[in-house]
Design an enzyme around this catalytic site. Structure first.
Site, PDB file in Angstrom:
ATOM      1  CB  SER A   7       0.697 -16.108  13.935  1.00 31.21           C
ATOM      2  OG  SER A   7       0.225 -17.041  14.857  1.00 31.21           O
TER       3      SER A   7
ATOM      4  NE  ARG B  87      -0.315 -23.753   8.319  1.00 33.06           N
ATOM      5  CZ  ARG B  87       0.500 -22.754   8.515  1.00 33.06           C
ATOM      6  NH1 ARG B  87       0.037 -21.609   8.959  1.00 33.06           N
ATOM      7  NH2 ARG B  87       1.788 -22.840   8.280  1.00 33.06           N
TER       8      ARG B  87
ATOM      9  CG  HIS C 252      -1.702 -21.587  17.012  1.00 34.43           C
ATOM     10  ND1 HIS C 252      -1.609 -20.224  16.831  1.00 34.43           N
ATOM     11  CD2 HIS C 252      -0.684 -22.120  16.301  1.00 34.43           C
ATOM     12  CE1 HIS C 252      -0.570 -19.960  16.050  1.00 34.43           C
ATOM     13  NE2 HIS C 252       0.000 -21.102  15.707  1.00 34.43           N
TER      14      HIS C 252
ATOM     15  CE  LYS D 104      10.610 -15.462  12.177  1.00 33.71           C
ATOM     16  NZ  LYS D 104       9.494 -16.413  12.072  1.00 33.71           N
TER      17      LYS D 104
END
Length: 162
Positions: A127, A90, A17, A41
């Site tokens: 993460s 990514r 990040h 969440k």
């Protein structure tokens, strides 16, 4: 003034990040880091803790503003007159989803999305993966900033003590 936003949940912020935020900070006058609030969440860190960790780790850049947001990212952008979203990619698998989001965001509001390829060093990093490896005692200290690593280890210990 050139402004952009780097959105995400940042639970916790990783070196991947930071790579994207730092690179965006060199291209834009102000970079807003928008920490997404997802009421569905339960994060490891509260929104306030995430904001504090991001502010601390991004302080050296000098032009990063960290805020929380809920709802549509384009509304966050519209309210702050931000014309661009910066997203790290990514792998090819990220592209499919992110392209759909970029097209939707542009269609809804005209906000452009710029894709920045993640540094190969961090191409596997998320993460979720950091939290999982750390929860089993794996060393993730090279994947997250030192202050984040300390807080992550503390939080995992707190949860294990319950």
């Amino acid at each position: 003034m050139r402004r952009a936003v780097c959105p995400g949940s940042f639970d916790p912020i990783t070196n991947g990040h930071l790579d994207i935020i730092e690179r965006a900070s060199k291209l834009y006058d102000v970079v807003h880091v928008a920490v997404a609030i997802n009421k569905n969440k339960q994060g490891l860190f509260s929104i306030e803790e995430r904001i504090a960790l991001i502010e601390e780790t991004c302080a050296p850049y000098g032009n990063v503003v960290v805020e929380s947001h809920h709802g549509l990212l384009v509304d966050f952008c519209r309210e702050r007159d931000i014309p661009a979203i910066v997203k790290g990619l990514r792998a090819v698998s990220d592209f499919d989803y992110e392209l759909q989001m970029a097209q939707m965001n542009r269609g809804l509001s005209g906000v452009e999305t710029l894709f920045v390829p993640t540094s190969p060093t961090y191409s596997f990093l998320s993460s979720t993966l950091v939290k999982e490896v750390a929860s089993y005692g794996g060393d993730v200290s090279h994947l997250i900033p030192p202050v984040v690593h300390r807080r992550l280890v503390e939080r995992i210990a707190e949860r294990a003590a319950r």
